[in-house]
Design a protein around this motif. Structure first.
Motif, mmCIF file in Angstrom:
data_model
loop_
_atom_site.group_PDB
_atom_site.id
_atom_site.type_symbol
_atom_site.label_atom_id
_atom_site.label_comp_id
_atom_site.label_asym_id
_atom_site.label_seq_id
_atom_site.Cartn_x
_atom_site.Cartn_y
_atom_site.Cartn_z
ATOM 1 N N PHE A 48 -10.071 15.184 0.415
ATOM 2 C CA PHE A 48 -11.393 15.810 0.402
ATOM 3 C C PHE A 48 -12.420 15.091 1.273
ATOM 4 O O PHE A 48 -13.533 15.579 1.447
ATOM 5 N N THR A 49 -12.069 13.935 1.824
ATOM 6 C CA THR A 49 -12.990 13.250 2.738
ATOM 7 C C THR A 49 -12.539 13.360 4.194
ATOM 8 O O THR A 49 -13.225 12.889 5.095
ATOM 9 N N GLU A 50 -11.374 13.964 4.419
ATOM 10 C CA GLU A 50 -10.810 14.008 5.776
ATOM 11 C C GLU A 50 -11.492 15.065 6.646
ATOM 12 O O GLU A 50 -11.739 16.188 6.206
ATOM 13 N N ARG A 51 -11.795 14.686 7.857
ATOM 14 C CA ARG A 51 -12.321 15.601 8.866
ATOM 15 C C ARG A 51 -11.433 15.499 10.097
ATOM 16 O O ARG A 51 -10.917 14.430 10.417
ATOM 17 N N ALA A 52 -11.267 16.597 10.808
ATOM 18 C CA ALA A 52 -10.506 16.601 12.060
ATOM 19 C C ALA A 52 -11.310 17.405 13.070
ATOM 20 O O ALA A 52 -11.731 18.525 12.784
ATOM 21 N N GLU A 53 -11.542 16.814 14.220
ATOM 22 C CA GLU A 53 -12.331 17.476 15.259
ATOM 23 C C GLU A 53 -11.634 17.346 16.603
ATOM 24 O O GLU A 53 -11.022 16.316 16.894
ATOM 25 N N THR A 54 -11.746 18.377 17.415
ATOM 26 C CA THR A 54 -11.349 18.302 18.815
ATOM 27 C C THR A 54 -12.638 18.204 19.615
ATOM 28 O O THR A 54 -13.482 19.105 19.563
ATOM 29 N N GLU A 104 -20.081 13.515 12.186
ATOM 30 C CA GLU A 104 -20.546 12.751 11.034
ATOM 31 C C GLU A 104 -20.192 11.278 11.217
ATOM 32 O O GLU A 104 -19.280 10.936 11.967
ATOM 33 N N VAL A 105 -20.913 10.417 10.500
ATOM 34 C CA VAL A 105 -20.611 8.986 10.545
ATOM 35 C C VAL A 105 -19.312 8.750 9.774
ATOM 36 O O VAL A 105 -19.204 9.146 8.611
ATOM 37 N N PRO A 106 -18.315 8.137 10.396
ATOM 38 C CA PRO A 106 -17.017 7.973 9.719
ATOM 39 C C PRO A 106 -16.994 6.797 8.760
ATOM 40 O O PRO A 106 -17.628 5.768 8.991
ATOM 41 N N LEU A 107 -16.264 6.975 7.669
ATOM 42 C CA LEU A 107 -15.887 5.835 6.828
ATOM 43 C C LEU A 107 -14.797 5.051 7.540
ATOM 44 O O LEU A 107 -14.813 3.833 7.586
ATOM 45 N N GLU A 108 -13.843 5.802 8.048
ATOM 46 C CA GLU A 108 -12.718 5.199 8.772
ATOM 47 C C GLU A 108 -12.127 6.240 9.711
ATOM 48 O O GLU A 108 -11.953 7.399 9.326
ATOM 49 N N ILE A 109 -11.847 5.821 10.922
ATOM 50 C CA ILE A 109 -11.154 6.706 11.857
ATOM 51 C C ILE A 109 -9.662 6.450 11.712
ATOM 52 O O ILE A 109 -9.201 5.312 11.801
ATOM 53 N N ARG A 110 -8.908 7.506 11.469
ATOM 54 C CA ARG A 110 -7.484 7.374 11.227
ATOM 55 C C ARG A 110 -6.675 7.491 12.508
ATOM 56 O O ARG A 110 -5.676 6.793 12.680
ATOM 57 N N GLU A 111 -7.094 8.383 13.396
ATOM 58 C CA GLU A 111 -6.384 8.483 14.672
ATOM 59 C C GLU A 111 -7.228 9.216 15.701
ATOM 60 O O GLU A 111 -8.042 10.062 15.369
ATOM 61 N N VAL A 112 -7.017 8.815 16.947
ATOM 62 C CA VAL A 112 -7.595 9.500 18.104
ATOM 63 C C VAL A 112 -6.419 9.842 19.010
ATOM 64 O O VAL A 112 -5.640 8.953 19.389
ATOM 65 N N ILE A 113 -6.295 11.125 19.343
ATOM 66 C CA ILE A 113 -5.133 11.585 20.094
ATOM 67 C C ILE A 113 -5.586 12.252 21.387
ATOM 68 O O ILE A 113 -6.470 13.114 21.378
ATOM 69 N N ALA A 114 -4.991 11.817 22.487
ATOM 70 C CA ALA A 114 -5.231 12.436 23.792
ATOM 71 C C ALA A 114 -3.959 13.181 24.163
ATOM 72 O O ALA A 114 -2.938 12.561 24.480
ATOM 73 N N THR A 130 -20.176 7.098 17.406
ATOM 74 C CA THR A 130 -19.618 7.074 18.758
ATOM 75 C C THR A 130 -18.246 6.415 18.772
ATOM 76 O O THR A 130 -18.054 5.330 18.228
ATOM 77 N N VAL A 131 -17.299 7.108 19.386
ATOM 78 C CA VAL A 131 -15.967 6.554 19.622
ATOM 79 C C VAL A 131 -15.922 6.151 21.095
ATOM 80 O O VAL A 131 -16.011 7.001 21.990
ATOM 81 N N TYR A 132 -15.827 4.846 21.352
ATOM 82 C CA TYR A 132 -15.783 4.329 22.725
ATOM 83 C C TYR A 132 -14.332 4.291 23.188
ATOM 84 O O TYR A 132 -13.486 3.634 22.580
ATOM 85 N N LEU A 136 -10.363 16.545 26.429
ATOM 86 C CA LEU A 136 -10.368 16.802 24.996
ATOM 87 C C LEU A 136 -9.570 15.751 24.221
ATOM 88 O O LEU A 136 -8.495 15.325 24.649
ATOM 89 N N TYR A 137 -10.129 15.376 23.063
ATOM 90 C CA TYR A 137 -9.483 14.403 22.182
ATOM 91 C C TYR A 137 -9.527 14.928 20.749
ATOM 92 O O TYR A 137 -10.518 15.531 20.327
ATOM 93 N N ARG A 138 -8.464 14.685 20.023
ATOM 94 C CA ARG A 138 -8.401 15.054 18.605
ATOM 95 C C ARG A 138 -8.700 13.798 17.792
ATOM 96 O O ARG A 138 -8.034 12.769 17.970
ATOM 97 N N VAL A 139 -9.703 13.880 16.909
ATOM 98 C CA VAL A 139 -10.094 12.728 16.091
ATOM 99 C C VAL A 139 -9.962 13.107 14.620
ATOM 100 O O VAL A 139 -10.501 14.124 14.183
ATOM 101 N N VAL A 140 -9.227 12.297 13.873
ATOM 102 C CA VAL A 140 -9.088 12.483 12.431
ATOM 103 C C VAL A 140 -9.753 11.293 11.754
ATOM 104 O O VAL A 140 -9.428 10.139 12.072
ATOM 105 N N TYR A 141 -10.695 11.577 10.857
ATOM 106 C CA TYR A 141 -11.441 10.496 10.222
ATOM 107 C C TYR A 141 -11.891 10.899 8.827
ATOM 108 O O TYR A 141 -11.803 12.065 8.439
ATOM 109 N N ASP A 142 -12.360 9.904 8.073
ATOM 110 C CA ASP A 142 -12.852 10.149 6.716
ATOM 111 C C ASP A 142 -14.363 9.946 6.672
ATOM 112 O O ASP A 142 -14.907 9.094 7.374
ATOM 113 N N VAL A 143 -15.024 10.734 5.820
ATOM 114 C CA VAL A 143 -16.472 10.641 5.666
ATOM 115 C C VAL A 143 -16.826 10.581 4.180
ATOM 116 O O VAL A 143 -16.019 10.922 3.322
ATOM 117 N N VAL A 144 -18.044 10.150 3.898
ATOM 118 C CA VAL A 144 -18.576 10.211 2.537
ATOM 119 C C VAL A 144 -19.094 11.623 2.300
ATOM 120 O O VAL A 144 -19.751 12.205 3.169
#
Length: 202
Positions: free
Chosen positions: A47-53, A66-76, A107-109, A119-127
């Protein structure tokens, strides 16, 4: 349960209608929700997972919604980037393509910087956002209201100086959290279980 129902449940358990208890109850409920979000199991909460392209910006980096709790993966494309500390960026600076990332705030550097618009796929958790209106609810309060109530009651008990009660509620919180983690494992396919029957944790 929505915020109004959670508040009423907590006030019944508090055995106090003091103005400061009533006035702070919404805060304590939201604190409990944030606490559950941050005490993540290894694979994160469903329920905290977000996925964005996300397309890289002009500077070659990514901006999350959103501000992430933790970034789980960044995929190119099909390549999973390596998570690094910002101080280790120099190790990847000369790579032929973007190979790593670190994050600060939203920001993901990317290291080295990406071509703009790639384009990048980012999977992360938020509050989860705070509940504000009586009718507000979220996945956590619907599926596992008991863990929210127990977490809020820890704060209520401490506020009222009931240390022994706080210890009892902390034990209940831990038990409910463990139950929620088992449900989370089943939903993520880490443990066997019939998701259709997992409307609430046991």
């Amino acid at each position: 349960m929505n915020l109004g129902e959670l508040r009423n449940a907590c006030l019944l358990q508090a055995r106090s209608d003091a103005p400061d208890v009533v006035g702070n109850m919404d805060l304590w409920i939201n604190m409990a929700i944030r606490r559950v979000c941050t005490e993540q199991p290894p694979f994160g909460w469903w329920f905290t997972e977000r996925a964005e392209t996300i397309p890289a910006n002009a500077a070659g980096n990514l901006t999350l919604s959103e501000v992430p709790l933790e970034i789980r993966e960044v995929i190119a494309g099909t390549t999973r980037l390596i998570k690094i500390r910002s101080t280790n960026a120099y190790l990847f600076a000369q790579a032929p393509t973007t190979a790593a990332y670190y994050d600060i705030g939203k920001t993901v550097y990317l290291v080295p910087s990406s071509q703009p618009a790639a384009l990048y796929r980012v999977v992360y958790d938020v509050v989860l956002p705070d509940l504000q209106s009586d009718s507000d609810e979220n996945t956590l309060t619907v599926v596992a209201p008991d863990v929210v109530i127990a977490g809020a009651m820890v704060e209520v008990s401490l506020h009222l100086g009931r240390v022994e009660d706080a210890q009892v509620w902390e034990t209940r919180f831990r038990e409910k959290l463990a139950s929620l983690q088992r449900l989370n494992a089943r939903r993520r396919g880490v443990a066997a279980g019939d998701i259709a029957s997992d409307a609430r944790p046991s």
